[in-house]
Design an enzyme around this catalytic site. Sequence first.
Site, short mmCIF file in Angstrom:
data_model
loop_
_atom_site.label_atom_id
_atom_site.label_comp_id
_atom_site.label_asym_id
_atom_site.label_seq_id
_atom_site.Cartn_x
_atom_site.Cartn_y
_atom_site.Cartn_z
N GLU A 1 -4.58 11.01 3.22
CA GLU A 1 -4.12 12.08 4.10
C GLU A 1 -4.68 13.43 3.66
O GLU A 1 -4.00 14.46 3.71
CB GLU A 1 -2.57 12.14 4.12
CG GLU A 1 -1.91 10.85 4.57
CD GLU A 1 -2.32 10.40 5.94
OE1 GLU A 1 -2.74 11.23 6.76
OE2 GLU A 1 -2.26 9.19 6.20
N HIS B 1 10.34 4.29 -20.46
CA HIS B 1 10.56 2.85 -20.56
C HIS B 1 9.80 2.22 -21.73
O HIS B 1 10.03 1.04 -22.02
CB HIS B 1 10.12 2.15 -19.26
CG HIS B 1 11.13 2.23 -18.15
ND1 HIS B 1 11.42 3.39 -17.49
CD2 HIS B 1 11.90 1.25 -17.59
CE1 HIS B 1 12.32 3.14 -16.55
NE2 HIS B 1 12.63 1.86 -16.59
N ALA C 1 -7.72 14.26 0.65
CA ALA C 1 -7.81 14.24 -0.80
C ALA C 1 -7.44 15.61 -1.36
O ALA C 1 -7.69 16.65 -0.73
CB ALA C 1 -9.22 13.85 -1.25
#
Length: 559
Positions: free
Chosen positions: A532, A507, A534
């Site tokens: 959840e 972009h 590392a």
Amino acid sequence: MPRPLPDLATAHHVLSVLRSSVDQAAAALAAQCTVSGKLDARKLDALQVPSFELAWAAAELLAAENAISLLRPDSRDLDRQLALLFAVDAATSVLARLDAIALDVDLPGDALRELRDDPRWHELRRAASDSRALDAAGDAVLASRGDLGILPLDEPHALAQDSFRRFSEEVVAPLAEEIHRENLTVPEALLQPLREMGVFGLSVPEPYGGSAPEDKEDALLMVLVTEALSEGSLAAAGSLITRPEILTRALLAGGDTQQQAHWLPKLAAGDPLCAIAITEPDHGSDVAGLTLRATRVPGGWKLDGAKTWCTFAGKAGVLMVVARTDPDRSLGHKGLSVLLVEKPSYDGHAFVFRQEQGGTLTGRAIPTIGYRGMHSFDLAFEGFFVPDANVVGGAQGVGKGFYYTMAGMVGGRMQTAARACGVMRAALRAAIRYSEDRKVFGQPLAGFPLTRAKLARMGARLAACRQLAFHVAGLVDQGEGRMEASLVKLLACRSAEMVTREALQLHGGMGYAEESAVSRYFVDARVLSIFEGAEETLALKVVARSLMERALGVQGSAA
């Protein structure tokens, strides 16, 4: 024109050699980390660097093996192109990781040397990933509109995927930018229709008002729904399901019949919403070291201490709090219990809740670069009273909180992998649209070979991660796949960073502007490798350790 794609036997051969070498690396590391036949924590810590490489090699290799195994004579050319491309990229990475491991441990090198010199390996690389192959694969990805990694679904799962994708596109996505840029809390305009769609009860068994089967799990449904919602917005929709699943699993694992009958229907209805308070300022992913004190008092417990990174704590009406109910720190995880803290729901970024009993719970939202909408809170408990009825498992559950918490971690990791896939899919689709619309140097951005090469690799990674997530969901539904859930979480979350980075890069300047959705995908994806479990903790304490334990088990049985 690209070269004809090679026979799959070549890919199977390459991956077979690498599988054997990864197994040998696990055995060699295990041999250096054992004392009296058991893995030793100090030795493991001394070899964290090669252990980390081992975990990553296992994740990449498993994804490549799964992608190749799915190919059939009638597979789409696109599926074949992307599977072989990912397999080549993964094999190249695994070779480099094995080289890194060999710096610390002795590994048999003959097979790898033969592979590097094997003409079949070089031909596979050229056919799958030279510039002509990448160009053709990029063209196919453009034509696919990002619909990659497709697997056949039965009618109920296909209908659920279609329904939640449509909701994500029509309801979630239009609100996502404002929620992110204005740092808003997830509004009822999203929460109420999701309640009505039953999204909070996906892991709650049917007798308690949810939609989960009584006799088995439906991890695949959870993955499909989570991925679809995450494509619209990670923070405003895709992450809403994780917290109720973790609490539901804890209650199913340890809650008594009264607790299950009371709480599970409420969780299924999304009233109250819930949050999970595990992490502490000084302990991070070290659950066994938690110090939030729960002191015995008549009729219950009083909480004193702090929690951090408690997502959705303001909006939630109940917090699943892991606290130390035994002051003896030497007990580690055996001194922890799960307590359910009830509180009012707050929409703002800060709150103070004072109990009639005199206790106080204070919360403050942590400013973050992304993942806005649910907000993660710092929490401070001061003499906060929790009745005995809110200790999961009652008197029998005291000291078992670690095990109840871990009951939900597999599902949480599967959901996080699905969230990563949803963000990747959104980013790839945005990159496809922009590269076709944007004209530079007199032609569409998509007309340049480098653009198509980037899209090819983004597509290959998305397809491999989606397919592996579906595969592991099947294992979880059979009561297996605990370590594989960690592997797919590890791979998909890092992949989301890579794919969103490339999407933003395509972009150009517009990708760096907040008005562009791809900028949100990029900053949101960055959190996935942190929560959840590392990335480092997951790789070292779960994956690498499990691989070494398996290696020791093989050696032991052989002896």
